[in-house]
Design a protein around this motif. Structure first.
Motif, PDB file in Angstrom:
ATOM      1  N   VAL A 220       3.258 -63.324  31.038  1.00  0.00           N
ATOM      2  CA  VAL A 220       4.627 -63.448  31.569  1.00  0.00           C
ATOM      3  C   VAL A 220       5.492 -64.282  30.628  1.00  0.00           C
ATOM      4  O   VAL A 220       6.647 -63.925  30.338  1.00  0.00           O
ATOM      5  CB  VAL A 220       4.596 -64.063  32.984  1.00  0.00           C
ATOM      6  CG1 VAL A 220       6.009 -64.434  33.429  1.00  0.00           C
ATOM      7  CG2 VAL A 220       3.979 -63.087  33.965  1.00  0.00           C
ATOM      8  N   LEU A 221       4.955 -65.408  30.136  1.00  0.00           N
ATOM      9  CA  LEU A 221       5.715 -66.247  29.216  1.00  0.00           C
ATOM     10  C   LEU A 221       6.037 -65.502  27.922  1.00  0.00           C
ATOM     11  O   LEU A 221       7.149 -65.602  27.388  1.00  0.00           O
ATOM     12  CB  LEU A 221       4.934 -67.529  28.912  1.00  0.00           C
ATOM     13  CG  LEU A 221       4.853 -68.555  30.048  1.00  0.00           C
ATOM     14  CD1 LEU A 221       3.874 -69.668  29.692  1.00  0.00           C
ATOM     15  CD2 LEU A 221       6.234 -69.140  30.348  1.00  0.00           C
ATOM     16  N   GLY A 222       5.060 -64.749  27.396  1.00  0.00           N
ATOM     17  CA  GLY A 222       5.297 -63.965  26.184  1.00  0.00           C
ATOM     18  C   GLY A 222       6.352 -62.897  26.391  1.00  0.00           C
ATOM     19  O   GLY A 222       7.210 -62.666  25.529  1.00  0.00           O
ATOM     20  N   THR A 223       6.307 -62.246  27.560  1.00  0.00           N
ATOM     21  CA  THR A 223       7.301 -61.214  27.870  1.00  0.00           C
ATOM     22  C   THR A 223       8.692 -61.827  28.000  1.00  0.00           C
ATOM     23  O   THR A 223       9.673 -61.292  27.466  1.00  0.00           O
ATOM     24  CB  THR A 223       6.927 -60.491  29.169  1.00  0.00           C
ATOM     25  OG1 THR A 223       5.611 -59.940  29.048  1.00  0.00           O
ATOM     26  CG2 THR A 223       7.914 -59.375  29.469  1.00  0.00           C
ATOM     27  N   CYS A 257       6.461 -73.122  25.982  1.00  0.00           N
ATOM     28  CA  CYS A 257       5.567 -73.129  27.145  1.00  0.00           C
ATOM     29  C   CYS A 257       4.344 -72.252  26.897  1.00  0.00           C
ATOM     30  O   CYS A 257       3.224 -72.602  27.312  1.00  0.00           O
ATOM     31  CB  CYS A 257       6.316 -72.642  28.387  1.00  0.00           C
ATOM     32  SG  CYS A 257       7.590 -73.781  28.978  1.00  0.00           S
ATOM     33  N   PHE A 258       4.556 -71.132  26.220  1.00  0.00           N
ATOM     34  CA  PHE A 258       3.438 -70.232  25.897  1.00  0.00           C
ATOM     35  C   PHE A 258       2.403 -70.942  25.028  1.00  0.00           C
ATOM     36  O   PHE A 258       1.198 -70.892  25.302  1.00  0.00           O
ATOM     37  CB  PHE A 258       3.979 -68.991  25.182  1.00  0.00           C
ATOM     38  CG  PHE A 258       2.912 -68.031  24.723  1.00  0.00           C
ATOM     39  CD1 PHE A 258       2.370 -67.107  25.599  1.00  0.00           C
ATOM     40  CD2 PHE A 258       2.456 -68.050  23.410  1.00  0.00           C
ATOM     41  CE1 PHE A 258       1.380 -66.226  25.173  1.00  0.00           C
ATOM     42  CE2 PHE A 258       1.473 -67.185  22.975  1.00  0.00           C
ATOM     43  CZ  PHE A 258       0.935 -66.265  23.869  1.00  0.00           C
ATOM     44  N   ILE A 259       2.888 -71.617  23.979  1.00  0.00           N
ATOM     45  CA  ILE A 259       1.974 -72.320  23.067  1.00  0.00           C
ATOM     46  C   ILE A 259       1.227 -73.426  23.803  1.00  0.00           C
ATOM     47  O   ILE A 259       0.002 -73.580  23.662  1.00  0.00           O
ATOM     48  CB  ILE A 259       2.761 -72.884  21.865  1.00  0.00           C
ATOM     49  CG1 ILE A 259       3.287 -71.730  20.984  1.00  0.00           C
ATOM     50  CG2 ILE A 259       1.885 -73.823  21.028  1.00  0.00           C
ATOM     51  CD1 ILE A 259       4.219 -72.172  19.878  1.00  0.00           C
ATOM     52  N   ALA A 260       1.940 -74.195  24.609  1.00  0.00           N
ATOM     53  CA  ALA A 260       1.299 -75.285  25.354  1.00  0.00           C
ATOM     54  C   ALA A 260       0.241 -74.749  26.312  1.00  0.00           C
ATOM     55  O   ALA A 260      -0.852 -75.320  26.442  1.00  0.00           O
ATOM     56  CB  ALA A 260       2.351 -76.075  26.118  1.00  0.00           C
ATOM     57  N   TRP A 261       0.552 -73.628  26.966  1.00  0.00           N
ATOM     58  CA  TRP A 261      -0.407 -73.036  27.910  1.00  0.00           C
ATOM     59  C   TRP A 261      -1.643 -72.498  27.185  1.00  0.00           C
ATOM     60  O   TRP A 261      -2.768 -72.652  27.683  1.00  0.00           O
ATOM     61  CB  TRP A 261       0.283 -71.936  28.701  1.00  0.00           C
ATOM     62  CG  TRP A 261      -0.627 -71.202  29.647  1.00  0.00           C
ATOM     63  CD1 TRP A 261      -1.008 -69.899  29.588  1.00  0.00           C
ATOM     64  CD2 TRP A 261      -1.264 -71.739  30.811  1.00  0.00           C
ATOM     65  NE1 TRP A 261      -1.846 -69.584  30.612  1.00  0.00           N
ATOM     66  CE2 TRP A 261      -2.023 -70.704  31.394  1.00  0.00           C
ATOM     67  CE3 TRP A 261      -1.275 -72.997  31.414  1.00  0.00           C
ATOM     68  CZ2 TRP A 261      -2.781 -70.871  32.549  1.00  0.00           C
ATOM     69  CZ3 TRP A 261      -2.036 -73.172  32.569  1.00  0.00           C
ATOM     70  CH2 TRP A 261      -2.779 -72.130  33.115  1.00  0.00           C
ATOM     71  N   GLN A 262      -1.447 -71.881  26.017  1.00  0.00           N
ATOM     72  CA  GLN A 262      -2.601 -71.363  25.264  1.00  0.00           C
ATOM     73  C   GLN A 262      -3.522 -72.503  24.826  1.00  0.00           C
ATOM     74  O   GLN A 262      -4.750 -72.404  24.898  1.00  0.00           O
ATOM     75  CB  GLN A 262      -2.130 -70.562  24.043  1.00  0.00           C
ATOM     76  CG  GLN A 262      -1.277 -69.350  24.365  1.00  0.00           C
ATOM     77  CD  GLN A 262      -1.921 -68.424  25.381  1.00  0.00           C
ATOM     78  OE1 GLN A 262      -2.901 -67.750  25.102  1.00  0.00           O
ATOM     79  NE2 GLN A 262      -1.361 -68.397  26.588  1.00  0.00           N
ATOM     80  N   TYR A 263      -2.941 -73.604  24.379  1.00  0.00           N
ATOM     81  CA  TYR A 263      -3.752 -74.766  23.995  1.00  0.00           C
ATOM     82  C   TYR A 263      -4.507 -75.330  25.197  1.00  0.00           C
ATOM     83  O   TYR A 263      -5.670 -75.745  25.084  1.00  0.00           O
ATOM     84  CB  TYR A 263      -2.868 -75.855  23.377  1.00  0.00           C
ATOM     85  CG  TYR A 263      -2.678 -75.722  21.887  1.00  0.00           C
ATOM     86  CD1 TYR A 263      -3.784 -75.719  21.031  1.00  0.00           C
ATOM     87  CD2 TYR A 263      -1.405 -75.598  21.326  1.00  0.00           C
ATOM     88  CE1 TYR A 263      -3.616 -75.597  19.655  1.00  0.00           C
ATOM     89  CE2 TYR A 263      -1.237 -75.462  19.956  1.00  0.00           C
ATOM     90  CZ  TYR A 263      -2.349 -75.464  19.127  1.00  0.00           C
ATOM     91  OH  TYR A 263      -2.190 -75.336  17.763  1.00  0.00           O
ATOM     92  N   ARG A 264      -3.863 -75.328  26.342  1.00  0.00           N
ATOM     93  CA  ARG A 264      -4.517 -75.848  27.542  1.00  0.00           C
ATOM     94  C   ARG A 264      -5.738 -74.996  27.902  1.00  0.00           C
ATOM     95  O   ARG A 264      -6.804 -75.535  28.248  1.00  0.00           O
ATOM     96  CB  ARG A 264      -3.525 -75.874  28.702  1.00  0.00           C
ATOM     97  CG  ARG A 264      -4.119 -76.413  29.994  1.00  0.00           C
ATOM     98  CD  ARG A 264      -3.064 -76.463  31.084  1.00  0.00           C
ATOM     99  NE  ARG A 264      -3.639 -76.916  32.347  1.00  0.00           N
ATOM    100  CZ  ARG A 264      -2.966 -77.030  33.479  1.00  0.00           C
ATOM    101  NH1 ARG A 264      -1.663 -76.752  33.485  1.00  0.00           N
ATOM    102  NH2 ARG A 264      -3.566 -77.429  34.575  1.00  0.00           N
TER     103      ARG A 264
END
Length: 486
Positions: A220-223, A257-264
């Motif tokens: 969703v964030l990527g879209t 937000c996408f990058i932060a979520w992927q790292y998490r």
């Protein structure tokens, strides 16, 4: 068909050493269909725009809508392969592409045409990372360049021949007919899938249907980031400054937000949509930069060139397709040759040569006038396609060879995502810059009223693409092999 009959070991035993080439042939047919669905519609955009009375900005969403869908769905390929295996993932995508082609050809409303294009884009995004995964898993390092060359030669023949046939179909039967061109390829690809493609996941392991859930939040964030970026680019010219600023800030926020979520997810030992550990590899990081900028120039020009020939030089759709055919055939031959070179020559050298030739071809388009010889157009198009022939087999191999086997499917989808994100932005960017330059010259794109000022506006848009290629060339020079992976 029994599930065991699709196991990798049984298929290898049945077909022997040639099996890997049969798998490559199978996915090549489907990739041909997906690429043809991407490029062939460009020949019909002027007729479609007239039929639905579309403006330039709405018409370009026929191309950019496909690109957005392709870009986003590419990120799901590693998860789909791990969860459902090669065969189910590939066959499902081919079925969706088939339905999109039939639906687009029968649609009576532009909204339905756009929905069909989105469906085709979703299917294309899932399919296109798969061949690189197969090549890097199934072929030895000294064979990967040859396999990429053979695959690339086959794939580009479809878009090389497609616009010629598509142009004739548009002139004879109207724009709807070009949607049906993918139907035979989809049917053949489905038959090949159930004959040769294994049910296993990458690496030969069994597909894990009970594995990790898809990272929906990341998707969703990527879209959101992709849509905000593209709409923000359009608003820079056609909308208000406030709207453009809000959308572009939204894109930046979504990416952060996408990058932060992927790292998490990585720190929680869960499967992210995009494994950011890929960028620890210098070659992959540089290859990703090249892929993004190169995608912007490539897909932007794929949209711009047919429109320039039809509305700038006032050529028919069938003539445009015929003029593009020799360049497509040269591209196929170049890819086959460069594929063999890629096993012996450094990737950064081949990619840099290709980008330089592509930049030169865009720069030369400035000198094409309203009464220019058609052979000049053919020669410039051939020069650009030779450049593409140097880039296509080399970029993925140069970027992904250092990756661990477990990261290959992630690497293929990520670099494809960045290339397509650049492509989607490139289509929008070309439309924006073209509209800007048309207004600056005091002209419009009314059919049948071309003049030197309109041609000059197109030429200045091609110059923008040349500058982008030069920027990618700087990154490509950093695509040098390192002694050891981190």
């Amino acid at each position: 068909m029994k599930a065991s009959s699709g196991s990798l070991s049984l298929l290898r035993e049945r077909y022997g050493e040639r099996y890997r080439w049969l798998v490559l042939l199978s996915v090549m047919v489907g990739t041909m269909a997906s690429i043809m669905s991407s490029t062939i519609v460009n020949v019909a955009i002027p007729d479609m725009s007239h039929y639905f009375t579309l403006g330039q900005e709405r018409a370009q969403w026929v191309s950019s809508g496909f690109m957005v869908a392709t870009t986003v769905s590419m990120l799901t390929t590693p998860w789909l392969l791990a969860r459902y295996g090669y065969r189910a993932t590939y066959a499902g995508a081919m079925l969706l592409l088939l339905l999109g082609g039939v639906g687009g050809g029968l649609a009576q409303d532009f909204g339905l045409v756009l929905a069909a294009r989105v469906a085709e884009g979703l299917a294309a995004g899932v399919v296109q990372p798969i061949p690189a995964v197969i090549i890097l898993h199934a072929f030895k390092p000294h064979e990967q360049g040859r396999a990429s060359g053979v695959f690339g030669m086959g794939v580009v023949l479809a878009p090389a021949i497609g616009p010629s046939i598509g142009g004739l179909l548009v002139d004879w039967f109207g724009w709807r007919s070009i949607f049906f061109m993918v139907v035979p390829l989809c049917l053949v690809s489905l038959w090949l899938a159930y004959k040769f493609i294994p049910v296993t996941a990458p690496g030969g392991v069994k597909a894990d249907r009970q594995g990790d859930a898809l990272d929906w939040r990341g998707l969703v964030l990527g879209t959101m980031g992709t849509l905000c970026l593209l709409n923000g680019l359009v608003s820079l010219h056609g909308g208000s400054a406030g709207e453009a600023e809000a959308l572009l800030l939204g894109a930046v926020a979504a990416v952060a937000c996408f990058i932060a979520w992927q790292y998490r997810l990585i720190h929680q030992d869960r499967k992210p949509l995009m494994d950011l550990r890929l960028f620890q590899y210098k070659q992959f990081a540089m290859g990703s930069v090249v892929a993004f900028i190169y995608g912007t120039a490539l897909f932007g020009s794929t949209y711009l060139l047919p429109v320039f020939m039809q509305l700038g030089l006032e050529l028919s759709a069938s003539m445009v397709g015929t003029l593009m055919l020799p360049a497509g055939l040269v591209l196929a031959a170049t890819i086959a040759l460069v594929g063999r070179l890629a096993d012996r020559q450094p990737a950064h050298l081949l990619v840099s040569v290709g980008l330089a030739l592509l930049a030169l071809s865009f720069g030369l388009m400035v000198f094409v006038s309203l009464g220019a010889s058609l052979w000049i157009l053919v020669a410039f198009a051939i020069l650009g396609r030779i450049g593409l022939g140097f880039i296509l087999p080399s970029l993925n191999l140069g970027a992904m060879r250092p990756l661990e086997k477990s990261l290959i499917s992630q690497g293929s989808s990520t670099i494809g995502f960045l290339r397509m994100l650049g492509g989607a932005a490139g289509v929008s960017l070309c439309g924006i810059v073209l509209e800007w330059r048309l207004v600056a010259h005091g002209v419009s794109l009314v059919p049948g009223a071309s003049n030197p000022a309109r041609v000059a506006a197109f030429g200045e848009t091609f110059l923008m693409l040349m500058l982008l290629c030069c920027l990618a060339l700087v990154a490509a020079l950093q695509l040098r092999e390192v002694k050891s992976a981190p």
